[in-house]
Design a protein around this motif. Structure first.
Motif, mmCIF file in Angstrom:
data_model
loop_
_atom_site.group_PDB
_atom_site.id
_atom_site.type_symbol
_atom_site.label_atom_id
_atom_site.label_comp_id
_atom_site.label_asym_id
_atom_site.label_seq_id
_atom_site.Cartn_x
_atom_site.Cartn_y
_atom_site.Cartn_z
ATOM 1 N N ALA A 194 -18.712 -13.765 -3.334
ATOM 2 C CA ALA A 194 -19.886 -14.222 -2.588
ATOM 3 C C ALA A 194 -20.288 -15.640 -2.992
ATOM 4 C CB ALA A 194 -21.054 -13.255 -2.813
ATOM 5 N N LEU A 197 -17.986 -18.224 -1.382
ATOM 6 C CA LEU A 197 -18.352 -18.406 0.019
ATOM 7 C C LEU A 197 -19.607 -19.269 0.155
ATOM 8 C CD1 LEU A 197 -17.726 -14.783 1.361
ATOM 9 C CD2 LEU A 197 -16.306 -16.798 1.755
ATOM 10 N N TRP A 198 -20.573 -19.024 -0.729
ATOM 11 C CA TRP A 198 -21.822 -19.796 -0.719
ATOM 12 C C TRP A 198 -21.566 -21.266 -1.028
ATOM 13 C CZ3 TRP A 198 -26.380 -20.202 1.107
ATOM 14 C CH2 TRP A 198 -27.417 -20.874 0.453
ATOM 15 N N TYR A 200 -18.772 -22.953 -0.543
ATOM 16 C CA TYR A 200 -18.095 -23.547 0.605
ATOM 17 C C TYR A 200 -19.111 -23.944 1.680
ATOM 18 C CZ TYR A 200 -13.209 -22.756 -0.702
ATOM 19 O OH TYR A 200 -11.988 -22.821 -1.318
#
Length: 258
Positions: A194, A197-198, A200
């Motif tokens: 997670a 992803l954050w 990015y």
């Protein structure tokens, strides 16, 4: 548990990025300073305060606080870079605060939240939002995102270690399967997947990235009610709607600027 989570996550990420992917080590005083500051904001202060606050606040209310980050990110961004504050920004902040207080009221009355817990969570969200802006505004060169996440997690965990030693209670830690299962969940899906992803999303735009946090109050209250039997009332519904209205204003403001 938090220390075990950060240790496991950082070891896995650093092993993969440097041992498997053969990515270069961070170099230079500037990069290490950036890693330290981001780890301090994103791990030590944010998650340290969050753990303390969640001991006195319901799980559903905790997710409502996470969803206020878009407003806080916009406010900090405005103040930090000396940009004028618009009326819609102030209104969105008022809506979110009102929504949190409305949702918190019945939980506070039924001992699902305390003033200390709510205040601590708010401070943790300020640190998280400041960390998001700091990450997006820094020049990380060609440093791999997994390298950044691995080192900031390790540094943030090390900064938290003195406080952990100070309050550690061996009798409160039962190192059996449920404990290790919780640590593995927090380390791998949360701290690694997670968070990557954050990061990015943050590399594009911190305010735009924060739009994904819209899902937190809705999903959080639903899961808390289904799994933990936390109460849902009209206060909860009104609080969530007010927070979402405030967040919607933030996104409209961002769209207007673009």
């Amino acid at each position: 548990m938090a220390m075990a989570r950060f240790a496991l996550a950082s070891v896995l990420m650093l092993t993969i990025t440097h041992g498997v992917l053969r990515q270069r080590l961070p170099s230079g005083k500037r990069i290490w300073k950036q890693l330290f500051m981001y780890g301090l904001l994103n791990i030590t202060l944010y998650l340290g305060l969050y753990v303390l606050g969640m001991q006195e606040v319901s799980a559903g209310l905790g997710t409502l606080f996470v969803a206020t980050n878009p407003v806080l990110i916009l406010l900090i961004n405005t103040i930090w870079f000396k940009q004028p504050i618009r009326l819609s920004t102030v209104l969105s902040f008022v809506l979110c605060i009102t929504g949190m207080l409305c949702a918190a009221y019945p939980l506070y009355q039924e001992s699902h939240a305390s003033l200390y817990g709510i205040s601590t969570l708010f401070l943790s969200m300020l640190s998280y939002s400041a960390g998001a802006i700091y990450f997006a505004r820094q020049d990380w060169g060609n440093l791999h995102i997994l390298t950044i996440n691995g080192w900031q997690t390790l540094i943030g965990g090390i900064c938290l270690l003195p406080f952990t030693i100070l309050v550690f209670d061996r009798s409160a830690n039962v190192l059996e399967y449920p404990w290790w299962g919780a640590v593995a969940w927090l380390a791998i899906p949360v701290s690694i997947i997670a968070m990557l992803l954050w990061l990015y999303l943050l590399r594009d735009n911190p305010v735009k990235a924060s739009a994904w946090l819209f899902l937190c109050p809705i999903v959080g209250f639903a899961i808390a009610a289904a799994w933990m039997n936390e109460p849902l009332s009209w206060h909860t519904l009104v609080g969530v709607l007010l927070v979402l209205a405030g967040l919607y204003l933030v996104q409209r403001l961002k769209a207007a600027k673009n």
